[in-house]
Design a protein around this motif. Structure first.
Motif, PDB file in Angstrom:
ATOM      1  N   MET A   8       0.834  -1.194   0.000  1.00 51.16           N
ATOM      2  CA  MET A   8       0.000   0.000   0.000  1.00 51.16           C
ATOM      3  C   MET A   8       0.876   1.255   0.000  1.00 51.16           C
ATOM      4  O   MET A   8       1.172   1.825   1.043  1.00 51.16           O
ATOM      5  CB  MET A   8      -0.939  -0.012   1.208  1.00 51.16           C
ATOM      6  CG  MET A   8      -2.096   0.934   1.108  1.00 51.16           C
ATOM      7  SD  MET A   8      -3.132   0.757  -0.359  1.00 51.16           S
ATOM      8  CE  MET A   8      -3.814  -0.866  -0.150  1.00 51.16           C
ATOM      9  N   THR A   9       1.288   1.679  -1.178  1.00 45.98           N
ATOM     10  CA  THR A   9       2.079   2.907  -1.329  1.00 45.98           C
ATOM     11  C   THR A   9       1.146   4.070  -1.639  1.00 45.98           C
ATOM     12  O   THR A   9      -0.031   3.882  -1.974  1.00 45.98           O
ATOM     13  CB  THR A   9       3.078   2.759  -2.489  1.00 45.98           C
ATOM     14  OG1 THR A   9       2.328   2.605  -3.706  1.00 45.98           O
ATOM     15  CG2 THR A   9       4.007   1.566  -2.286  1.00 45.98           C
ATOM     16  N   LYS A  10       1.683   5.264  -1.561  1.00 47.62           N
ATOM     17  CA  LYS A  10       0.894   6.444  -1.896  1.00 47.62           C
ATOM     18  C   LYS A  10       0.456   6.374  -3.369  1.00 47.62           C
ATOM     19  O   LYS A  10      -0.685   6.708  -3.699  1.00 47.62           O
ATOM     20  CB  LYS A  10       1.686   7.718  -1.627  1.00 47.62           C
ATOM     21  CG  LYS A  10       0.870   8.968  -1.794  1.00 47.62           C
ATOM     22  CD  LYS A  10       1.575  10.192  -1.265  1.00 47.62           C
ATOM     23  CE  LYS A  10       0.625  11.377  -1.356  1.00 47.62           C
ATOM     24  NZ  LYS A  10       1.039  12.490  -0.558  1.00 47.62           N
ATOM     25  N   GLN A  11       1.347   5.921  -4.237  1.00 47.41           N
ATOM     26  CA  GLN A  11       1.005   5.795  -5.656  1.00 47.41           C
ATOM     27  C   GLN A  11      -0.140   4.791  -5.857  1.00 47.41           C
ATOM     28  O   GLN A  11      -1.024   5.013  -6.679  1.00 47.41           O
ATOM     29  CB  GLN A  11       2.232   5.361  -6.490  1.00 47.41           C
ATOM     30  CG  GLN A  11       3.297   6.415  -6.625  1.00 47.41           C
ATOM     31  CD  GLN A  11       4.235   6.464  -5.407  1.00 47.41           C
ATOM     32  OE1 GLN A  11       4.155   5.646  -4.493  1.00 47.41           O
ATOM     33  NE2 GLN A  11       5.116   7.444  -5.395  1.00 47.41           N
ATOM     34  N   TYR A  12      -0.104   3.690  -5.111  1.00 52.52           N
ATOM     35  CA  TYR A  12      -1.158   2.693  -5.244  1.00 52.52           C
ATOM     36  C   TYR A  12      -2.491   3.239  -4.731  1.00 52.52           C
ATOM     37  O   TYR A  12      -3.551   2.933  -5.275  1.00 52.52           O
ATOM     38  CB  TYR A  12      -0.763   1.395  -4.531  1.00 52.52           C
ATOM     39  CG  TYR A  12      -1.658   0.227  -4.877  1.00 52.52           C
ATOM     40  CD1 TYR A  12      -1.795  -0.193  -6.202  1.00 52.52           C
ATOM     41  CD2 TYR A  12      -2.377  -0.446  -3.903  1.00 52.52           C
ATOM     42  CE1 TYR A  12      -2.625  -1.264  -6.535  1.00 52.52           C
ATOM     43  CE2 TYR A  12      -3.195  -1.521  -4.229  1.00 52.52           C
ATOM     44  CZ  TYR A  12      -3.313  -1.917  -5.540  1.00 52.52           C
ATOM     45  OH  TYR A  12      -4.136  -2.975  -5.869  1.00 52.52           O
ATOM     46  N   LYS A  13      -2.441   4.069  -3.687  1.00 51.54           N
ATOM     47  CA  LYS A  13      -3.674   4.696  -3.194  1.00 51.54           C
ATOM     48  C   LYS A  13      -4.288   5.597  -4.266  1.00 51.54           C
ATOM     49  O   LYS A  13      -5.510   5.644  -4.422  1.00 51.54           O
ATOM     50  CB  LYS A  13      -3.404   5.493  -1.913  1.00 51.54           C
ATOM     51  CG  LYS A  13      -3.137   4.611  -0.715  1.00 51.54           C
ATOM     52  CD  LYS A  13      -2.837   5.451   0.510  1.00 51.54           C
ATOM     53  CE  LYS A  13      -2.490   4.569   1.699  1.00 51.54           C
ATOM     54  NZ  LYS A  13      -2.152   5.350   2.897  1.00 51.54           N
ATOM     55  N   PHE A  14      -3.440   6.299  -5.016  1.00 54.22           N
ATOM     56  CA  PHE A  14      -3.957   7.110  -6.120  1.00 54.22           C
ATOM     57  C   PHE A  14      -4.497   6.220  -7.243  1.00 54.22           C
ATOM     58  O   PHE A  14      -5.510   6.536  -7.866  1.00 54.22           O
ATOM     59  CB  PHE A  14      -2.886   8.066  -6.661  1.00 54.22           C
ATOM     60  CG  PHE A  14      -2.771   9.340  -5.869  1.00 54.22           C
ATOM     61  CD1 PHE A  14      -3.774  10.298  -5.906  1.00 54.22           C
ATOM     62  CD2 PHE A  14      -1.652   9.587  -5.097  1.00 54.22           C
ATOM     63  CE1 PHE A  14      -3.674  11.474  -5.183  1.00 54.22           C
ATOM     64  CE2 PHE A  14      -1.535  10.759  -4.365  1.00 54.22           C
ATOM     65  CZ  PHE A  14      -2.559  11.703  -4.409  1.00 54.22           C
ATOM     66  N   PHE A  15      -3.830   5.110  -7.488  1.00 53.99           N
ATOM     67  CA  PHE A  15      -4.303   4.152  -8.480  1.00 53.99           C
ATOM     68  C   PHE A  15      -5.703   3.651  -8.093  1.00 53.99           C
ATOM     69  O   PHE A  15      -6.616   3.620  -8.919  1.00 53.99           O
ATOM     70  CB  PHE A  15      -3.318   2.980  -8.583  1.00 53.99           C
ATOM     71  CG  PHE A  15      -3.788   1.864  -9.473  1.00 53.99           C
ATOM     72  CD1 PHE A  15      -3.680   1.960 -10.854  1.00 53.99           C
ATOM     73  CD2 PHE A  15      -4.313   0.699  -8.919  1.00 53.99           C
ATOM     74  CE1 PHE A  15      -4.108   0.919 -11.677  1.00 53.99           C
ATOM     75  CE2 PHE A  15      -4.737  -0.343  -9.731  1.00 53.99           C
ATOM     76  CZ  PHE A  15      -4.639  -0.227 -11.111  1.00 53.99           C
ATOM     77  N   LEU A  16      -5.870   3.293  -6.815  1.00 55.05           N
ATOM     78  CA  LEU A  16      -7.171   2.839  -6.334  1.00 55.05           C
ATOM     79  C   LEU A  16      -8.211   3.953  -6.426  1.00 55.05           C
ATOM     80  O   LEU A  16      -9.391   3.692  -6.683  1.00 55.05           O
ATOM     81  CB  LEU A  16      -7.066   2.320  -4.898  1.00 55.05           C
ATOM     82  CG  LEU A  16      -6.277   1.024  -4.712  1.00 55.05           C
ATOM     83  CD1 LEU A  16      -6.140   0.695  -3.234  1.00 55.05           C
ATOM     84  CD2 LEU A  16      -6.897  -0.129  -5.478  1.00 55.05           C
ATOM     85  N   ALA A  17      -7.777   5.195  -6.243  1.00 56.40           N
ATOM     86  CA  ALA A  17      -8.691   6.336  -6.378  1.00 56.40           C
ATOM     87  C   ALA A  17      -9.281   6.388  -7.782  1.00 56.40           C
ATOM     88  O   ALA A  17     -10.453   6.744  -7.964  1.00 56.40           O
ATOM     89  CB  ALA A  17      -7.968   7.643  -6.047  1.00 56.40           C
ATOM     90  N   GLY A  18      -8.490   6.015  -8.770  1.00 51.68           N
ATOM     91  CA  GLY A  18      -9.000   5.943 -10.139  1.00 51.68           C
ATOM     92  C   GLY A  18     -10.101   4.900 -10.281  1.00 51.68           C
ATOM     93  O   GLY A  18     -11.080   5.114 -10.997  1.00 51.68           O
ATOM     94  N   PHE A  19      -9.941   3.777  -9.567  1.00 51.63           N
ATOM     95  CA  PHE A  19     -10.999   2.763  -9.558  1.00 51.63           C
ATOM     96  C   PHE A  19     -12.266   3.321  -8.916  1.00 51.63           C
ATOM     97  O   PHE A  19     -13.374   3.103  -9.408  1.00 51.63           O
ATOM     98  CB  PHE A  19     -10.564   1.513  -8.784  1.00 51.63           C
ATOM     99  CG  PHE A  19      -9.897   0.476  -9.629  1.00 51.63           C
ATOM    100  CD1 PHE A  19     -10.633  -0.295 -10.506  1.00 51.63           C
ATOM    101  CD2 PHE A  19      -8.535   0.260  -9.534  1.00 51.63           C
ATOM    102  CE1 PHE A  19     -10.021  -1.263 -11.283  1.00 51.63           C
ATOM    103  CE2 PHE A  19      -7.911  -0.698 -10.302  1.00 51.63           C
ATOM    104  CZ  PHE A  19      -8.649  -1.464 -11.185  1.00 51.63           C
TER     105      PHE A  19
END
Length: 182
Positions: free
Chosen positions: A23-34
């Protein structure tokens, strides 16, 4: 039976033969796209006799091949469940139905990661959901008249384009105005 989150989460990891995602900050943004593209904020209305109940939720669905992302949401929010989507054998849905979890976990995440990139209609729905959760926190839902005058209009605004309701807002408002308890 109420299984605590860690037990439920471990069962999901085992069931799908997955490791928890990093769970990185980049992955949190990726999930935000979902969330922006596939996520849904909705409110179900349940009527049993003279009682009416509103249940807010966040849900997001993925084909079995994308299950790791639903697991990531479960890991991120430390709440919710993953189940088959009704009517499908290959699609799963992650849901948060607990109002406190929506308020304390989902809302802050949305404000930080999704809001800056959200389309106008999703922002509008999000603002309504925040208002609705605030009303629940203020216990407005316990007063039938306030439920009918304050909560039902928000529910119908949130879902005006997303679903067909069995009962109209007018019918439910009439019921709540006559009842002394919900």
């Amino acid at each position: 039976m109420n299984i605590n989150f860690n037990t439920r989460y471990q069962k999901v990891l085992t069931q799908f033969h997955q490791m928890p995602p990093k769970m990185t900050k980049q992955y949190k943004f990726f999930l935000a796209g979902f969330v922006e593209g596939e996520g849904s904020l909705c409110v179900s209305i349940k009527k049993t006799g003279k009682r009416i109940k509103a249940d807010p939720e966040f849900n997001i669905a993925q084909n079995k091949s994308g299950i790791i992302h639903l697991i990531a949401f479960m890991d991120l929010f430390k709440t919710g469940n993953i189940n088959f989507k009704s009517g499908s054998q290959h699609t799963y849905v992650y849901k948060i139905t607990n109002r406190q979890a929506l308020k304390e976990k989902f809302i802050p995440y949305y404000k930080q990661y999704v809001w800056p990139y959200a389309c106008e209609s999703k922002r509008f729905t999000f603002k309504l959901m925040v208002q609705l959760l605030d009303l629940f926190e203020q216990k407005v839902h316990l007063d039938p008249k306030k439920f009918g005058l304050q909560i039902l209009p928000l529910v119908y605004h949130i879902s005006n384009e997303h679903c067909q309701r069995k009962n109209t807002k007018v019918e439910l408002t009439r019921i709540t105005s006559k009842n002394k308890s919900i």
